[in-house]
Design an enzyme around this catalytic site. Structure first.
Site, short mmCIF file in Angstrom:
data_model
loop_
_atom_site.label_atom_id
_atom_site.label_comp_id
_atom_site.label_asym_id
_atom_site.label_seq_id
_atom_site.Cartn_x
_atom_site.Cartn_y
_atom_site.Cartn_z
N LYS A 22 0.85 -1.21 0.00
CA LYS A 22 0.00 0.00 0.00
C LYS A 22 0.87 1.25 0.00
O LYS A 22 0.65 2.17 -0.77
CB LYS A 22 -0.89 0.00 1.25
CG LYS A 22 -1.51 1.35 1.59
CD LYS A 22 -2.40 1.31 2.79
CE LYS A 22 -1.67 1.44 4.09
NZ LYS A 22 -1.32 2.79 4.52
N ASN A 23 1.91 1.26 0.86
CA ASN A 23 2.68 2.49 1.05
C ASN A 23 3.70 2.74 -0.05
O ASN A 23 4.41 3.74 -0.02
CB ASN A 23 3.36 2.46 2.43
CG ASN A 23 2.33 2.56 3.54
OD1 ASN A 23 1.16 2.88 3.29
ND2 ASN A 23 2.74 2.25 4.76
N CYS A 116 -4.83 11.65 12.51
CA CYS A 116 -5.57 10.40 12.48
C CYS A 116 -5.45 9.76 13.85
O CYS A 116 -4.93 10.34 14.80
CB CYS A 116 -5.05 9.50 11.38
SG CYS A 116 -3.44 8.83 11.78
N ARG A 121 0.05 13.87 13.04
CA ARG A 121 0.52 13.77 11.66
C ARG A 121 0.84 15.15 11.04
O ARG A 121 0.23 15.59 10.08
CB ARG A 121 -0.50 13.02 10.80
CG ARG A 121 -0.99 11.71 11.36
CD ARG A 121 0.07 10.65 11.58
NE ARG A 121 0.65 10.11 10.38
CZ ARG A 121 0.13 9.12 9.69
NH1 ARG A 121 -0.99 8.57 10.05
NH2 ARG A 121 0.75 8.68 8.60
N ASP A 306 4.76 0.14 11.83
CA ASP A 306 3.50 -0.45 11.36
C ASP A 306 3.35 -1.90 11.78
O ASP A 306 2.25 -2.45 11.76
CB ASP A 306 3.39 -0.36 9.83
CG ASP A 306 3.32 1.08 9.38
OD1 ASP A 306 3.52 1.34 8.17
OD2 ASP A 306 3.09 1.96 10.22
N ARG A 398 -8.49 -0.49 4.87
CA ARG A 398 -7.62 0.55 4.31
C ARG A 398 -6.30 -0.05 3.83
O ARG A 398 -5.67 0.48 2.91
CB ARG A 398 -7.32 1.61 5.38
CG ARG A 398 -8.51 2.49 5.75
CD ARG A 398 -8.07 3.62 6.65
NE ARG A 398 -6.87 4.22 6.12
CZ ARG A 398 -5.99 4.90 6.87
NH1 ARG A 398 -6.20 5.06 8.15
NH2 ARG A 398 -4.92 5.43 6.32
C1 EPZ Z 1 4.35 6.68 6.34
O1 EPZ Z 1 3.60 7.69 6.99
C2 EPZ Z 1 3.42 5.48 6.23
N1 EPZ Z 1 2.25 5.84 5.43
C3 EPZ Z 1 2.99 5.04 7.62
O2 EPZ Z 1 2.18 3.88 7.46
C4 EPZ Z 1 4.24 4.67 8.41
O3 EPZ Z 1 3.86 4.31 9.72
C5 EPZ Z 1 5.20 5.87 8.45
O4 EPZ Z 1 5.50 6.30 7.10
C6 EPZ Z 1 6.49 5.56 9.16
O5 EPZ Z 1 7.12 4.49 8.53
C7 EPZ Z 1 2.36 5.86 4.08
O6 EPZ Z 1 3.42 5.62 3.52
C8 EPZ Z 1 1.13 6.18 3.32
P1 EPZ Z 1 6.51 9.95 8.49
P2 EPZ Z 1 4.18 9.20 7.05
O7 EPZ Z 1 6.38 11.22 7.75
O8 EPZ Z 1 4.85 9.51 5.79
C9 EPZ Z 1 6.62 13.05 12.04
C10 EPZ Z 1 0.32 2.51 7.82
O9 EPZ Z 1 -0.07 1.94 8.85
N2 EPZ Z 1 6.51 14.08 11.00
O10 EPZ Z 1 7.73 9.10 8.30
O11 EPZ Z 1 3.10 10.09 7.53
C11 EPZ Z 1 5.31 12.29 12.20
O12 EPZ Z 1 4.44 12.96 13.07
C12 EPZ Z 1 0.81 3.95 7.89
O13 EPZ Z 1 0.40 1.98 6.67
C13 EPZ Z 1 6.66 15.41 11.36
O14 EPZ Z 1 6.86 15.75 12.52
O15 EPZ Z 1 5.25 9.02 8.22
C14 EPZ Z 1 5.76 10.99 12.78
O16 EPZ Z 1 5.90 11.12 14.19
C15 EPZ Z 1 0.63 4.54 9.28
N3 EPZ Z 1 6.55 16.37 10.39
C16 EPZ Z 1 7.14 10.77 12.16
O17 EPZ Z 1 7.56 12.05 11.66
C17 EPZ Z 1 6.31 16.05 9.08
O18 EPZ Z 1 6.25 16.96 8.23
C18 EPZ Z 1 7.14 9.77 11.02
O19 EPZ Z 1 6.28 10.27 10.05
C19 EPZ Z 1 6.16 14.68 8.73
C20 EPZ Z 1 6.28 13.71 9.71
#
Ligand code: EPZ
Length: 417
Positions: A22-23, A116, A121, A306, A398
């Protein structure tokens, strides 16, 4: 609202072909906005998050057709740059359209993607990077008004956290930018590499994906390609957790071993045996799991956040104490309250969850509140005594393509009603 009814303690056996990731599919679908001609995307799972992205593509003017697990996406007639709130809010990952719409049209208007169930996020890393690439971003009344008056310009961007989404947004925005973009402290997830492979197949100049520094030289145009999505490493971990709690032996087909290199050792610590050869994984579990010791979620190649929920559920019936430290998201233990209703012995304090293994869980009425939490409740239901009724399975749909059918084929007593 449909529910799942799981009658526990059924052994599983047989083999499963792991669905596409998915990701990986989500950012690749957004990236099709940059290409000329019709892209063929194979191994694209049928999931509500994917359908939400398809709706956005169609709204923007793309022609998208599905033939089984293949999506055909033609973006020649894209004529919009605004994504309405009801489409943005369907899935958090829609923020990855920001870089794609900007790269395609030079402007973008979209709402802040919702937080979410697992945390607020934020998207500050995305916005800071795009501003460095020459994007003027006005944030008002929950909307983002973005414009690149001089077009997108290459920039040197250091991420304070290796954010997956921010890395993807920047990569996509940089492909058609003027000049070179360097991302320092980039995310290294396999899904980043799959996106880079897709973009390179379309003619992008991208170097270093999978490493901490990614360099993208902007080019004039990208052309459509034929791409196959990598297998979903989190679905693989979830299926292993299902076999682990039922003392079962199963075979997973279509596995990339280095994508699961951080989850397999956890199952081996718990007494399972895992043999991987030529993309097939043979998994067998003992009758009684041992403690998984201490698991810290980290950016790739560390243990994936995840996979925390499904493996935490498995640890509930392991002998001894297992400790999880959730370092990525702020609120990713909501499934533990439901597991406690099933007889689990779990104490959470901030990032830490301490699980004391119990001899058995008991079926109960439980409610999923997020995608991976829903998977955790299925894992628990498979080993519980009696019937577990799981509500909120819209979350499951999802990210898991027909999980209840797959488990039923493997011998589980699981029904969607
Ligand atoms: C991706 O989310 C995945 N989703 C998530 O999978 C996964 O858990 C996550 O990466 C971490 O591996 C998709 O790819 C669609 P991040 P993403 O930006 O991109 C903080 C699932 O279950 N952050 O790496 O949103 C954020 O709050 C989903 O399939 C900021 O602070 O993850 C988090 O604490 C859930 N500012 C951390 O970084 C930002 O601008 C990691 O977030 C962006 C992120």
């Amino acid at each position: 609202m449909s529910k799942l009814f799981v009658t526990g303690r059924q052994k599983l056996s047989g083999e499963v072909c792991v669905q596409g990731a998915k990701n990986s599919a989500l950012p690749i679908l957004a990236a099709t906005l940059l290409t000329n001609g019709e892209n063929t995307i194979h191994n694209c799972p049928q999931l509500s998050d994917i359908e939400a992205s398809v709706r956005i593509l169609r709204y923007l003017g793309c022609d998208v057709r599905r033939c089984g697990k293949t999506l055909l996406v033609k973006s020649d007639d894209v004529d919009k740059y605004d994504i309405p709130d009801e489409l943005m809010r369907k899935t958090r990952s829609s923020i990855v359209f920001l870089g794609a719409v900007l790269a395609r049209t030079g402007k973008a208007r979209l709402t802040f993607p919702g937080g979410c169930e697992i945390g607020p996020r934020p998207i500050d890393l995305h916005l800071k990077a795009l501003r460095k690439m020459g994007v003027v971003i006005k944030e008002k009344h929950g909307f983002l008004e973005c414009e690149a008056p001089k077009g997108l310009c290459g920039a040197k961007i250091t991420l304070s956290f290796p954010s997956v989404g921010a890395t993807e947004d920047i990569m996509i925005a940089a492909c058609l930018a003027n000049g070179t973009t360097t991302i320092i402290n980039a995310a290294r997830e396999p899904e980043i590499c799959d996106l880079a492979d897709f973009l390179s197949e379309c003619g992008a100049q991208i170097y270093g994906a999978g490493e901490g520094v990614i360099i993208i030289d902007g080019v004039g145009r990208l052309d459509c390609t034929n791409h196959t999505i990598i297998p979903d490493r989190i679905v693989a971990a979830t299926l292993m957790a299902c076999a682990a709690v039922t003392g079962s032996s199963i075979t997973l087909k279509g596995i990339v071993s280095n994508h699961i290199a951080s989850t397999v050792p956890v199952f081996e610590d718990a007494g399972c045996t895992v043999k991987i050869s030529r993309g097939n994984l043979k998994f067998s579990a003992p009758q009684q799991l041992e403690s998984m010791k201490t698991i810290r979620t980290m950016p790739y190649p560390g243990f994936p956040t995840d996979a925390q929920a499904p493996l935490l559920a498995a640890s509930c019936v392991a002998r001894g104490t297992t400790v999880f430290v959730e370092n990525i998201f702020e609120n990713r233990y909501r499934h533990t309250t439901e597991l406690v209703r099933m007889g689990a012995n779990i104490h959470t304090e901030g990032k830490v969850a301490v699980i004391e293994g119990v001899s058995s869980l008991y079926g109960a009425k439980v409610q999923a509140t997020d995608l991976r939490g829903a998977a955790a409740l299925i894992v628990a239901g498979l080993c519980a005594e009696g019937v577990t009724e799981i509500g909120g399975i819209k979350y499951l749909e999802r990210g898991y393509e027909g999980l209840e059918l797959i488990l039923s084929k493997l011998g589980a007593n699981i029904k969607k009603i």
